[in-house]
Design a protein around this motif. Structure first.
Motif, PDB file in Angstrom:
ATOM      1  N   ALA A 123     -22.802 -14.539 -19.593  1.00  0.00           N
ATOM      2  CA  ALA A 123     -23.395 -15.357 -18.538  1.00  0.00           C
ATOM      3  C   ALA A 123     -24.905 -15.162 -18.592  1.00  0.00           C
ATOM      4  N   THR A 124     -25.612 -15.923 -17.807  1.00  0.00           N
ATOM      5  CA  THR A 124     -27.049 -15.721 -17.650  1.00  0.00           C
ATOM      6  C   THR A 124     -27.245 -14.761 -16.490  1.00  0.00           C
ATOM      7  N   VAL A 125     -27.953 -13.673 -16.760  1.00  0.00           N
ATOM      8  CA  VAL A 125     -28.201 -12.650 -15.749  1.00  0.00           C
ATOM      9  C   VAL A 125     -29.693 -12.351 -15.694  1.00  0.00           C
ATOM     10  N   MET A 126     -30.101 -11.652 -14.642  1.00  0.00           N
ATOM     11  CA  MET A 126     -31.520 -11.385 -14.437  1.00  0.00           C
ATOM     12  C   MET A 126     -31.756  -9.884 -14.316  1.00  0.00           C
ATOM     13  N   ALA A 127     -32.666  -9.369 -15.123  1.00  0.00           N
ATOM     14  CA  ALA A 127     -33.045  -7.961 -15.037  1.00  0.00           C
ATOM     15  C   ALA A 127     -33.906  -7.755 -13.799  1.00  0.00           C
ATOM     16  N   THR A 128     -33.571  -6.729 -13.029  1.00  0.00           N
ATOM     17  CA  THR A 128     -34.317  -6.457 -11.805  1.00  0.00           C
ATOM     18  C   THR A 128     -35.211  -5.226 -11.932  1.00  0.00           C
ATOM     19  N   ASP A 129     -34.924  -4.386 -12.904  1.00  0.00           N
ATOM     20  CA  ASP A 129     -35.762  -3.224 -13.185  1.00  0.00           C
ATOM     21  C   ASP A 129     -35.402  -2.697 -14.570  1.00  0.00           C
ATOM     22  N   LEU A 130     -36.068  -1.649 -14.987  1.00  0.00           N
ATOM     23  CA  LEU A 130     -35.884  -1.117 -16.342  1.00  0.00           C
ATOM     24  C   LEU A 130     -34.450  -0.685 -16.603  1.00  0.00           C
ATOM     25  N   ARG A 131     -33.908   0.155 -15.741  1.00  0.00           N
ATOM     26  CA  ARG A 131     -32.556   0.679 -15.969  1.00  0.00           C
ATOM     27  C   ARG A 131     -31.517  -0.426 -15.837  1.00  0.00           C
ATOM     28  N   ALA A 132     -31.712  -1.321 -14.879  1.00  0.00           N
ATOM     29  CA  ALA A 132     -30.787  -2.440 -14.714  1.00  0.00           C
ATOM     30  C   ALA A 132     -30.755  -3.305 -15.966  1.00  0.00           C
ATOM     31  N   THR A 170     -24.500 -13.802 -23.717  1.00  0.00           N
ATOM     32  CA  THR A 170     -25.166 -13.330 -22.508  1.00  0.00           C
ATOM     33  C   THR A 170     -26.658 -13.530 -22.684  1.00  0.00           C
ATOM     34  N   THR A 171     -27.291 -14.115 -21.682  1.00  0.00           N
ATOM     35  CA  THR A 171     -28.738 -14.301 -21.680  1.00  0.00           C
ATOM     36  C   THR A 171     -29.314 -13.457 -20.552  1.00  0.00           C
ATOM     37  N   ILE A 172     -30.282 -12.625 -20.885  1.00  0.00           N
ATOM     38  CA  ILE A 172     -30.916 -11.774 -19.878  1.00  0.00           C
ATOM     39  C   ILE A 172     -32.324 -12.300 -19.634  1.00  0.00           C
ATOM     40  N   GLU A 173     -32.582 -12.687 -18.401  1.00  0.00           N
ATOM     41  CA  GLU A 173     -33.898 -13.191 -18.036  1.00  0.00           C
ATOM     42  C   GLU A 173     -34.737 -12.070 -17.435  1.00  0.00           C
ATOM     43  N   ARG A 174     -36.056 -12.269 -17.455  1.00  0.00           N
ATOM     44  CA  ARG A 174     -37.022 -11.291 -16.947  1.00  0.00           C
ATOM     45  C   ARG A 174     -36.974  -9.979 -17.735  1.00  0.00           C
ATOM     46  N   ILE A 175     -36.953 -10.100 -19.062  1.00  0.00           N
ATOM     47  CA  ILE A 175     -36.838  -8.896 -19.896  1.00  0.00           C
ATOM     48  C   ILE A 175     -38.127  -8.093 -19.977  1.00  0.00           C
ATOM     49  N   TYR A 176     -39.179  -8.544 -19.298  1.00  0.00           N
ATOM     50  CA  TYR A 176     -40.390  -7.731 -19.282  1.00  0.00           C
ATOM     51  C   TYR A 176     -40.090  -6.352 -18.695  1.00  0.00           C
ATOM     52  N   HIS A 177     -39.088  -6.256 -17.841  1.00  0.00           N
ATOM     53  CA  HIS A 177     -38.669  -4.941 -17.344  1.00  0.00           C
ATOM     54  C   HIS A 177     -38.178  -4.077 -18.504  1.00  0.00           C
ATOM     55  N   PHE A 197     -26.522  15.108 -13.563  1.00  0.00           N
ATOM     56  CA  PHE A 197     -26.505  13.769 -14.147  1.00  0.00           C
ATOM     57  C   PHE A 197     -27.750  12.990 -13.722  1.00  0.00           C
ATOM     58  N   PRO A 198     -28.488  12.434 -14.682  1.00  0.00           N
ATOM     59  CA  PRO A 198     -29.765  11.775 -14.371  1.00  0.00           C
ATOM     60  C   PRO A 198     -29.599  10.376 -13.782  1.00  0.00           C
ATOM     61  N   THR A 199     -30.397  10.105 -12.749  1.00  0.00           N
ATOM     62  CA  THR A 199     -30.401   8.780 -12.141  1.00  0.00           C
ATOM     63  C   THR A 199     -30.777   7.705 -13.148  1.00  0.00           C
ATOM     64  N   ASP A 200     -31.563   8.065 -14.154  1.00  0.00           N
ATOM     65  CA  ASP A 200     -31.976   7.089 -15.165  1.00  0.00           C
ATOM     66  C   ASP A 200     -30.824   6.622 -16.053  1.00  0.00           C
ATOM     67  N   MET A 201     -29.663   7.269 -15.985  1.00  0.00           N
ATOM     68  CA  MET A 201     -28.495   6.846 -16.761  1.00  0.00           C
ATOM     69  C   MET A 201     -27.408   6.220 -15.888  1.00  0.00           C
ATOM     70  N   GLN A 202     -27.645   6.152 -14.586  1.00  0.00           N
ATOM     71  CA  GLN A 202     -26.633   5.648 -13.655  1.00  0.00           C
ATOM     72  C   GLN A 202     -26.225   4.212 -13.983  1.00  0.00           C
ATOM     73  N   ALA A 203     -27.188   3.326 -14.185  1.00  0.00           N
ATOM     74  CA  ALA A 203     -26.871   1.911 -14.441  1.00  0.00           C
ATOM     75  C   ALA A 203     -26.112   1.731 -15.757  1.00  0.00           C
ATOM     76  N   GLN A 204     -26.480   2.511 -16.770  1.00  0.00           N
ATOM     77  CA  GLN A 204     -25.810   2.401 -18.057  1.00  0.00           C
ATOM     78  C   GLN A 204     -24.348   2.846 -17.954  1.00  0.00           C
ATOM     79  N   PHE A 205     -24.105   3.915 -17.201  1.00  0.00           N
ATOM     80  CA  PHE A 205     -22.727   4.377 -17.031  1.00  0.00           C
ATOM     81  C   PHE A 205     -21.933   3.424 -16.150  1.00  0.00           C
ATOM     82  N   MET A 206     -22.605   2.782 -15.196  1.00  0.00           N
ATOM     83  CA  MET A 206     -21.902   1.774 -14.409  1.00  0.00           C
ATOM     84  C   MET A 206     -21.459   0.634 -15.323  1.00  0.00           C
ATOM     85  N   ALA A 207     -22.338   0.197 -16.216  1.00  0.00           N
ATOM     86  CA  ALA A 207     -21.973  -0.857 -17.165  1.00  0.00           C
ATOM     87  C   ALA A 207     -20.789  -0.418 -18.016  1.00  0.00           C
ATOM     88  N   MET A 208     -20.811   0.814 -18.486  1.00  0.00           N
ATOM     89  CA  MET A 208     -19.700   1.322 -19.292  1.00  0.00           C
ATOM     90  C   MET A 208     -18.408   1.299 -18.476  1.00  0.00           C
TER      91      MET A 208
END
Length: 178
Positions: free
Chosen positions: A124-133, A148-155, A63-74
Motif C-alpha cells: 500500500a502507500t504509506v507515510m513515514a512519520t519519523d526515522l524509526r517509523a 509498497t510506496t513509502i512517502e516522506r522518506i526524508y525521515h 531493549f532500545p526504544t530505537d528498535m521498537q518500531a522495527q520489532f513491531m513490524a516484525m
C-alpha cells in the motif's frame, strides 16, 4: 538484522559489536532467528515464520526504544500475539496506523500495543512519520505482497545512508522514485 529475520534471509554484519546489541539479539533468537557472532562479525539467519516476541523498551542495556518500531513490524507477520510497551517516549506509535494500512492487526492502549501476527501484509502507500517509523515501513514493505510506496522518506534519509542500495545488494527489490 530484523530484515534478515523477517524475510528468512541471511546477512553477515562486519565490524559489528554484539556486546552492544545483547537485548536485540536475545529477542531475535526468541523469535526464532539464528544468530552467531565471532569477534566483530554477526551472522543472522531468518526463518519463514517467526514467533511473536514481547518487547518493553528501557534504557541501555535493556531493549532500545530505537528498535521498537522495527520489532513491531516484525511482529505483524509472526505466529501469535505480542505486546510492545514503550516506556521512553510518548507518542512513539505513529507508525501503527501506517502498518495497519498494510494489513497489520495492532491495538493500542496508552503506551502498549498488542500486535497479532497475520499471514501476510499487502502493499500500500504509506507515510513515514519519523526515522524509526520509516524503517519499520521498509521492513513491512519487504515482506508485503505487491508494491509498497513509502512517502516522506526524508525521515529515512536522516538516519540510513543509501538504504535502498544496501537492501538491493542483499537481494531486495527496492527503488527510489522521484
Amino acid at each position: 538484522m530484523v530484515a534478515a529475520a523477517m524475510t528468512g534471509g541471511r546477512v553477515k554484519l562486519h565490524n559489528a559489536r554484539a556486546d552492544l546489541l545483547d537485548a536485540v539479539i536475545e529477542k531475535l533468537r526468541e523469535a526464532g532467528a539464528s544468530i552467531d557472532h565471532d569477534g566483530s562479525t554477526i551472522t543472522v539467519t531468518g526463518r519463514q515464520k517467526l514467533k511473536s516476541v514481547n518487547v518493553r523498551t528501557a534504557p541501555h542495556p535493556a531493549f532500545p526504544t530505537d528498535m521498537q518500531a522495527q520489532f513491531m513490524a516484525m511482529n505483524t507477520v509472526t505466529q501469535g500475539s505480542a505486546s510492545v510497551v514503550e516506556t521512553i517516549f510518548e507518542n512513539r506509535f505513529m507508525h501503527v496506523q501506517e502498518l495497519q494500512r498494510l494489513g497489520a492487526n495492532i491495538e493500542v492502549e496508552g503506551n502498549t500495543a498488542i500486535v497479532h501476527g497475520v499471514e501476510y501484509l499487502d502493499g500500500a502507500t504509506v507515510m513515514a512519520t519519523d526515522l524509526r517509523a520509516s524503517a519499520s515501513l521498509v521492513l513491512a514493505g519487504l515482506v508485503a505482497r505487491g508494491e509498497t510506496t513509502i512517502e516522506r522518506i526524508y525521515h529515512l534519509d536522516r538516519g540510513y545512508e543509501r538504504l535502498e542500495e544496501k537492501l538491493t545488494a542483499l537481494g531486495a527489490t527496492v527503488r527510489r522514485v522521484h
